[in-house]
Structures are given as structure tokens and as C-alpha cells.
Design a protein around this motif. Structure first.
Motif, PDB file in Angstrom:
ATOM      1  N   ALA A 114       0.861  -1.169   0.000  1.00 37.41           N
ATOM      2  CA  ALA A 114       0.000   0.000   0.000  1.00 37.41           C
ATOM      3  C   ALA A 114       0.899   1.221   0.000  1.00 37.41           C
ATOM      4  O   ALA A 114       2.105   1.124   0.246  1.00 37.41           O
ATOM      5  N   GLU A 115       0.335   2.354  -0.285  1.00 39.54           N
ATOM      6  CA  GLU A 115       1.141   3.573  -0.241  1.00 39.54           C
ATOM      7  C   GLU A 115       0.321   4.731   0.283  1.00 39.54           C
ATOM      8  O   GLU A 115      -0.899   4.764   0.139  1.00 39.54           O
ATOM      9  N   ALA A 116       1.024   5.630   0.916  1.00 41.93           N
ATOM     10  CA  ALA A 116       0.429   6.857   1.424  1.00 41.93           C
ATOM     11  C   ALA A 116       1.220   8.016   0.838  1.00 41.93           C
ATOM     12  O   ALA A 116       2.450   7.973   0.798  1.00 41.93           O
ATOM     13  N   VAL A 117       0.518   9.022   0.366  1.00 43.20           N
ATOM     14  CA  VAL A 117       1.176  10.187  -0.218  1.00 43.20           C
ATOM     15  C   VAL A 117       1.033  11.348   0.745  1.00 43.20           C
ATOM     16  O   VAL A 117      -0.072  11.740   1.115  1.00 43.20           O
ATOM     17  N   ILE A 118       2.172  11.891   1.143  1.00 44.04           N
ATOM     18  CA  ILE A 118       2.190  13.030   2.058  1.00 44.04           C
ATOM     19  C   ILE A 118       2.443  14.275   1.224  1.00 44.04           C
ATOM     20  O   ILE A 118       3.486  14.387   0.560  1.00 44.04           O
ATOM     21  N   PRO A 119       1.517  15.221   1.236  1.00 41.29           N
ATOM     22  CA  PRO A 119       1.692  16.428   0.435  1.00 41.29           C
ATOM     23  C   PRO A 119       2.926  17.219   0.879  1.00 41.29           C
ATOM     24  O   PRO A 119       3.312  17.204   2.049  1.00 41.29           O
ATOM     25  N   ALA A 120       3.526  17.912  -0.069  1.00 40.78           N
ATOM     26  CA  ALA A 120       4.724  18.696   0.225  1.00 40.78           C
ATOM     27  C   ALA A 120       4.430  19.790   1.252  1.00 40.78           C
ATOM     28  O   ALA A 120       5.317  20.187   2.013  1.00 40.78           O
TER      29      ALA A 120
END
Length: 164
Positions: A31-37
Motif C-alpha cells: 500500500a502507499e500513502a502520499v504526504i503532500p509537500a
């Protein structure tokens, strides 16, 4: 671990982690989680160590902070799992990693992003399946007790011999 996008070290951080513990079939679910800049905070300072004449003039040490408590990138159940695992590393709900191994600020920024992604991936992964208790085979117990008896006899035979 870290997804280097077209924005490089200024872009969002993608954290890939195991969503389910590895089964006996060897299949792993990722799975993946994207952390905004916008949720990542950078700080730079002078780094100790190698660098020659430039060591006292360049801010090459990179410090990357991520506010785990205030993030909207992770669902609540993942945040609570990460809080539980990272309890010793968090300061007021903020996770901070630093990198000062390289002489270049850019390389230290990349290293800090990779380190943060690795720490978060370990924190977000589910716990391993519980260990199943197994019964000790009777043969193992019998051999252990036989060896103890044999060793005791050997030690008894080393004692003083009394002549009458």
C-alpha cells in the motif's frame, strides 16, 4: 521508498509499506500513502564533519519534519498505529529526521526524505502475525532428560574414591 517526482525533493513524499503481514504463500500486499509537500517542513543548518573550507559557510545539514498529529494524508487508524510505534521519536506529535552525511545540501535533502519514508513505512506496517505455541515433542524431552542423567553420572564418578 521515497518517490522522486518531477519536483524532486520539493514534491510530495510517497511512502510504500506492507499492508498485510507476509503470508505463508509469500505474497505481500503493498500500500502507499502520499504526504503532500505542504505538510513537510525543512530546516537547514551548518553541518559538522567533512567539507573543507566550505564547512563553516554552507548550510548543508537537512532536517525534515512531519507533523503526524495534524496530517490529513493518513486515515485515523493509520495515524494511531504510527503514534503507537513512534511514541519515543515524536516531539509534540512531530516526527523529525536529519541528514548531514553528505557535503551537498541536495544530497542530504534526498537522504532525509528517504529516511523519513523508511521510518513511516515501518510505523505504518501492521504487526506480524502472532506466534503459535507448539507442543514440545516427547522425544525431545526424553533425550534432554537422558543427557542430564548421563552427565550427572559422569560427575558422580569424578568424586573421591574411598579405600577400606
Amino acid at each position: 521508498m521515497a518517490d522522486e517526482t518531477a519536483n524532486g525533493v520539493n514534491g510530495p513524499l510517497t511512502v510504500r509499506y506492507n499492508a498485510m503481514p507476509g503470508s505463508s504463500h509469500g505474497g505481500r500486499h503493498r500500500a502507499e500513502a502520499v504526504i503532500p509537500a505542504a505538510e513537510l517542513t525543512w530546516r537547514f543548518s551548518r553541518s559538522a564533519g567533512p567539507g573543507g573550507q566550505g564547512v563553516n559557510t554552507t548550510d548543508s545539514r537537512a532536517e525534515l519534519s512531519f507533523d503526524l498529529a495534524a496530517t490529513t494524508a493518513l486515515p485515523q487508524w493509520l495515524k494511531s498505529r504510527a503514534f503507537e510505534r513512534l511514541a519515543g521519536r515524536l516531539v509534540n506529535g512531530v516526527l523529525t529526521v536529519t541528514s548531514s552525511e553528505q557535503r551537498s545540501q541536495l544530497q542530504n535533502r534526498e537522504a532525509a526524505r528517504e529516511r523519513l519514508a523508511r521510518v513511516l513505512a515501518e510505523a505504518l506496517a501492521p504487526p506480524p502475525p502472532p506466534r503459535r505455541e507448539k507442543k514440545v515433542p516427547a522425544g525431545v524431552t526424553r533425550r534432554r532428560l537422558d543427557n542430564k542423567t548421563r552427565r550427572g553420572q559422569t560427575k558422580r564418578l569424578r568424586g573421591r574414591v574411598d579405600d577400606f
